[in-house]
Design a protein around this motif. Structure first.
Motif, PDB file in Angstrom:
ATOM      1  N   VAL A   1       0.867  -1.193   0.000  1.00 17.79           N
ATOM      2  CA  VAL A   1       0.000   0.000   0.000  1.00 17.79           C
ATOM      3  C   VAL A   1       0.897   1.234   0.000  1.00 17.79           C
ATOM      4  O   VAL A   1       1.823   1.327   0.821  1.00 17.79           O
ATOM      5  CB  VAL A   1      -0.922   0.027   1.242  1.00 17.79           C
ATOM      6  CG1 VAL A   1      -1.785   1.288   1.225  1.00 17.79           C
ATOM      7  CG2 VAL A   1      -1.812  -1.206   1.295  1.00 17.79           C
ATOM      8  N   ILE A   2       0.675   2.125  -0.942  1.00 16.00           N
ATOM      9  CA  ILE A   2       1.456   3.365  -0.993  1.00 16.00           C
ATOM     10  C   ILE A   2       0.527   4.540  -0.661  1.00 16.00           C
ATOM     11  O   ILE A   2      -0.467   4.766  -1.358  1.00 16.00           O
ATOM     12  CB  ILE A   2       2.103   3.553  -2.384  1.00 16.00           C
ATOM     13  CG1 ILE A   2       2.993   2.336  -2.700  1.00 16.00           C
ATOM     14  CG2 ILE A   2       2.920   4.846  -2.427  1.00 16.00           C
ATOM     15  CD1 ILE A   2       3.674   2.389  -4.048  1.00 16.00           C
ATOM     16  N   SER A   3       0.854   5.220   0.431  1.00 10.30           N
ATOM     17  CA  SER A   3       0.009   6.344   0.888  1.00 10.30           C
ATOM     18  C   SER A   3       0.796   7.642   0.793  1.00 10.30           C
ATOM     19  O   SER A   3       2.028   7.639   0.828  1.00 10.30           O
ATOM     20  CB  SER A   3      -0.401   6.137   2.344  1.00 10.30           C
ATOM     21  OG  SER A   3      -0.936   4.862   2.535  1.00 10.30           O
ATOM     22  N   SER A   4       0.046   8.744   0.700  1.00 12.08           N
ATOM     23  CA  SER A   4       0.743  10.038   0.648  1.00 12.08           C
ATOM     24  C   SER A   4       0.929  10.575   2.063  1.00 12.08           C
ATOM     25  O   SER A   4       0.035  10.480   2.909  1.00 12.08           O
ATOM     26  CB  SER A   4      -0.042  11.016  -0.222  1.00 12.08           C
ATOM     27  OG  SER A   4      -1.259  11.314   0.368  1.00 12.08           O
ATOM     28  N   VAL A   5       2.140  11.082   2.310  1.00 13.87           N
ATOM     29  CA  VAL A   5       2.466  11.652   3.626  1.00 13.87           C
ATOM     30  C   VAL A   5       2.870  13.110   3.401  1.00 13.87           C
ATOM     31  O   VAL A   5       3.826  13.374   2.679  1.00 13.87           O
ATOM     32  CB  VAL A   5       3.636  10.873   4.276  1.00 13.87           C
ATOM     33  CG1 VAL A   5       3.987  11.470   5.630  1.00 13.87           C
ATOM     34  CG2 VAL A   5       3.302   9.406   4.399  1.00 13.87           C
ATOM     35  N   PRO A   6       2.121  14.045   3.990  1.00 16.41           N
ATOM     36  CA  PRO A   6       2.481  15.451   3.765  1.00 16.41           C
ATOM     37  C   PRO A   6       3.726  15.843   4.564  1.00 16.41           C
ATOM     38  O   PRO A   6       3.886  15.408   5.698  1.00 16.41           O
ATOM     39  CB  PRO A   6       1.242  16.205   4.250  1.00 16.41           C
ATOM     40  CG  PRO A   6       0.576  15.281   5.213  1.00 16.41           C
ATOM     41  CD  PRO A   6       0.939  13.884   4.840  1.00 16.41           C
ATOM     42  N   SER A   7       4.572  16.618   3.955  1.00 11.47           N
ATOM     43  CA  SER A   7       5.740  17.136   4.676  1.00 11.47           C
ATOM     44  C   SER A   7       5.290  18.330   5.516  1.00 11.47           C
ATOM     45  O   SER A   7       4.645  19.245   4.990  1.00 11.47           O
ATOM     46  CB  SER A   7       6.800  17.576   3.661  1.00 11.47           C
ATOM     47  OG  SER A   7       7.680  18.501   4.267  1.00 11.47           O
ATOM     48  N   PRO A   8       5.593  18.329   6.807  1.00 16.26           N
ATOM     49  CA  PRO A   8       5.150  19.455   7.640  1.00 16.26           C
ATOM     50  C   PRO A   8       5.851  20.764   7.279  1.00 16.26           C
ATOM     51  O   PRO A   8       5.359  21.839   7.598  1.00 16.26           O
ATOM     52  CB  PRO A   8       5.510  19.010   9.062  1.00 16.26           C
ATOM     53  CG  PRO A   8       6.504  17.928   8.899  1.00 16.26           C
ATOM     54  CD  PRO A   8       6.323  17.314   7.562  1.00 16.26           C
ATOM     55  N   GLU A   9       6.999  20.638   6.613  1.00 19.00           N
ATOM     56  CA  GLU A   9       7.767  21.855   6.300  1.00 19.00           C
ATOM     57  C   GLU A   9       7.360  22.486   4.976  1.00 19.00           C
ATOM     58  O   GLU A   9       7.071  23.669   4.891  1.00 19.00           O
ATOM     59  CB  GLU A   9       9.269  21.524   6.262  1.00 19.00           C
ATOM     60  CG  GLU A   9       9.806  21.145   7.619  1.00 19.00           C
ATOM     61  CD  GLU A   9      11.104  20.389   7.535  1.00 19.00           C
ATOM     62  OE1 GLU A   9      11.420  19.843   6.462  1.00 19.00           O
ATOM     63  OE2 GLU A   9      11.810  20.328   8.543  1.00 19.00           O
ATOM     64  N   THR A  10       7.360  21.657   3.938  1.00 15.81           N
ATOM     65  CA  THR A  10       7.151  22.207   2.591  1.00 15.81           C
ATOM     66  C   THR A  10       5.723  22.071   2.095  1.00 15.81           C
ATOM     67  O   THR A  10       5.336  22.721   1.128  1.00 15.81           O
ATOM     68  CB  THR A  10       8.067  21.494   1.588  1.00 15.81           C
ATOM     69  OG1 THR A  10       7.720  20.105   1.583  1.00 15.81           O
ATOM     70  CG2 THR A  10       9.533  21.646   1.969  1.00 15.81           C
ATOM     71  N   GLY A  11       4.949  21.183   2.725  1.00 13.71           N
ATOM     72  CA  GLY A  11       3.584  20.945   2.244  1.00 13.71           C
ATOM     73  C   GLY A  11       3.543  19.982   1.064  1.00 13.71           C
ATOM     74  O   GLY A  11       2.481  19.618   0.583  1.00 13.71           O
ATOM     75  N   GLU A  12       4.748  19.574   0.605  1.00 13.80           N
ATOM     76  CA  GLU A  12       4.790  18.571  -0.481  1.00 13.80           C
ATOM     77  C   GLU A  12       4.374  17.216   0.081  1.00 13.80           C
ATOM     78  O   GLU A  12       4.397  16.998   1.286  1.00 13.80           O
ATOM     79  CB  GLU A  12       6.212  18.464  -1.030  1.00 13.80           C
ATOM     80  CG  GLU A  12       6.626  19.619  -1.905  1.00 13.80           C
ATOM     81  CD  GLU A  12       8.005  19.390  -2.488  1.00 13.80           C
ATOM     82  OE1 GLU A  12       8.625  18.356  -2.174  1.00 13.80           O
ATOM     83  OE2 GLU A  12       8.457  20.273  -3.238  1.00 13.80           O
TER      84      GLU A  12
END
Lengths: 204, 278
Positions: free
Chosen positions: B122-133
């Motif tokens: 399973v591949i999930s998206s994880v937001p970067s707390p710094e860049t928002g990417e």
């Protein structure tokens, strides 16, 4: 319970969003699989959870229901589900992986069906998200197999003011021609927000 | 509940961040303690984290792969079916599932017996707390045992189904053979009856014909005798009539071709001479 007031044009817009989404899903499936799959959404309805119960009983006939559920949260929250009678889901997987159709919906087939549902639902949610400029947080898709009564009694399907955006989806693969349901379970407020967003975006 | 203390002084060798664990902005290092293969990569498919479990399975050390393009390291990932789906994760799209039946494995890992590990990914998206990417978090489950068990179950089930099918066929064949046997038995019995009947009829006719000829001849002689009273003539006529009837029955017995019976008294059946000569 509030009544949903939706115009023919708005329903057509939702149908178009679903068609774009399942089209993307079909494109992904066709790059992965050896057989050719065609997906279309012949009709879309917004119905109350009570009407959905009756609809699901008829749809399941005497079979249990197999579903892939993808929860989403954001400006609009709810759960997107791809629903099939279990026997049909098993036949679908059998055709996709070129297996004997006699087998049960075992763990391997359930996993495969979960991936197929994931692809189709991602297409639909992606289409809604992109076209309406909405962002969502998603849960990991899960496979659920239960009889229609238990499915209907789940909290996501049985909240008093919850409504269902039901898009009947036709899967055509080689000689197999089967119908599945894409159901978006949402609270009535979320449905209103969806309609408002469509109004703003498309001007009707 | 008290959380276990993690030694903050140990260098984190599992991700691109060279700081101590306590400074790791994403707290990735805790993922070294799970029994699931975890890899985190960015939109350019550059690996930023490779957990201990995945290192053990793949025999690829984090120091070898972190900072490098995962598709260059594992070229099988560079397929349209993979990239097309995963690219959307970097835009915050829904998790992507790769089932064990359709893909077998995402990261090829060799097991101790030389076979490849079957995986569910399973591949999930994880937001970067710094860049928002968004980063992609790939979680790989070892589904080898499950796959093996299901394969065993399917083999057993297919064997059982074959046995049931075979048993049903044997029962059908047996039923058909039994039916044919009964039919054959009936035909044989019928033929045997006719044979006995014809032998009996032939013998009876032959044995009756001799005295019958004598009887008819004697009646003929008596009819030619003079000075016989009228009453005697009447008796002679009756005797002659009965004798001719016997002759007629004997003739019918000689013509018997088939076995046909008719109801007689007390549920007894007797041979129907008339029907048997048709």
């Amino acid at each position: 319970m509030d009544k949903i007031d939706i115009s023919h044009q708005q329903i057509e817009a939702i149908k178009e969003l679903c068609n774009i989404g399942v089209g993307k899903g079909a494109s992904v499936l066709n790059t992965m699989l050896s057989c050719h799959i065609n997906l279309s959404v012949p009709n879309v309805r917004i119905i109350s959870s009570k009407d959905f119960k009756d609809d699901l009983r008829l749809f399941a006939k005497d079979s249990s229901i197999s579903s892939v559920s993808l929860g989403f949260e954001g400006k609009i929250s709810g759960s997107a589900q791809l629903l099939f009678p279990t026997e049909t889901a098993s036949s679908l997987v059998a055709v996709l992986v070129d297996e004997n159709d006699d087998l049960d919906m075992d763990a391997l087939r359930a996993g495969t069906f979960c991936e197929v549902g994931n692809i189709v639902l991602n297409g639909v949610m992606g289409s809604i998200s992109n076209m309406l400029d909405l962002t969502f947080n998603y849960s990991v898709p899960e496979y659920i197999e239960t009889d229609p009564e238990n499915f209907i009694n789940k909290p996501s399907a049985n909240q008093q003011d919850s409504h269902v955006l039901l898009a009947r989806t036709r899967f055509t693969i080689d000689e197999l021609d089967i119908d599945g349901d894409i159901a978006l379970f949402m609270q009535i407020g979320a449905i209103h927000t969806l309609i408002e967003t469509i109004e703003k975006k498309f001007g009707f | 509940m008290n959380m276990p203390e993690i030694n903050a002084e140990i260098d984190c060798n599992y991700c691109a961040n060279t700081e101590k664990f306590t400074h790791c902005p994403y707290g990735y290092r805790v993922l070294n303690y799970v029994t699931v293969g975890i890899c985190i990569f960015d939109k350019n498919y550059h690996v930023s984290f490779w957990n201990r479990c995945l290192a053990n399975w793949s025999h690829v050390e984090p120091s070898d792969i972190v900072g490098k393009n995962i598709m260059e390291y594992f070229p099988t990932l560079n397929s349209p079916g993979f990239k097309e789906r995963v690219d959307y994760v970097f835009k915050g799209g829904p998790p992507v599932i790769f089932s064990s039946q359709l893909h077998r494995n995402t990261i090829p890992c060799t097991l101790s017996d030389g076979s490849y590990m079957v995986q569910k990914t399973v591949i999930s998206s994880v937001p970067s707390p710094e860049t928002g990417e968004f980063f992609a978090l790939m979680a790989i489950e070892n589904a080898t045992e499950l796959s093996r068990k299901v394969s065993e179950y399917r083999t057993l089930r297919n064997q059982a189904m074959e046995e049931v099918k075979l048993r049903k066929k044997v029962e059908d064949d047996l039923r058909e053979s039994n039916k044919m046997l009964l039919e054959h038995q009936e035909i044989t019995m019928h033929q045997e009856r006719i044979k006995v009947l014809l032998e009996m009829a032939g013998a009876t006719a032959h044995e009756l014909n001799q005295p019958l000829m004598t009887l008819l001849g004697t009646i003929e002689l008596l009819n030619m005798t003079q000075n016989v009273s009228e009453e005697t003539v009447k008796y002679l006529k009756n005797i002659e009539k009965s004798a001719k009837r016997i002759a007629d029955i004997v003739s019918k017995i000689q013509q018997i071709k088939q076995y046909q019976t008719k109801r007689y008294l007390n549920d007894v059946s007797i041979i129907d001479f008339h029907g048997s000569t048709l």
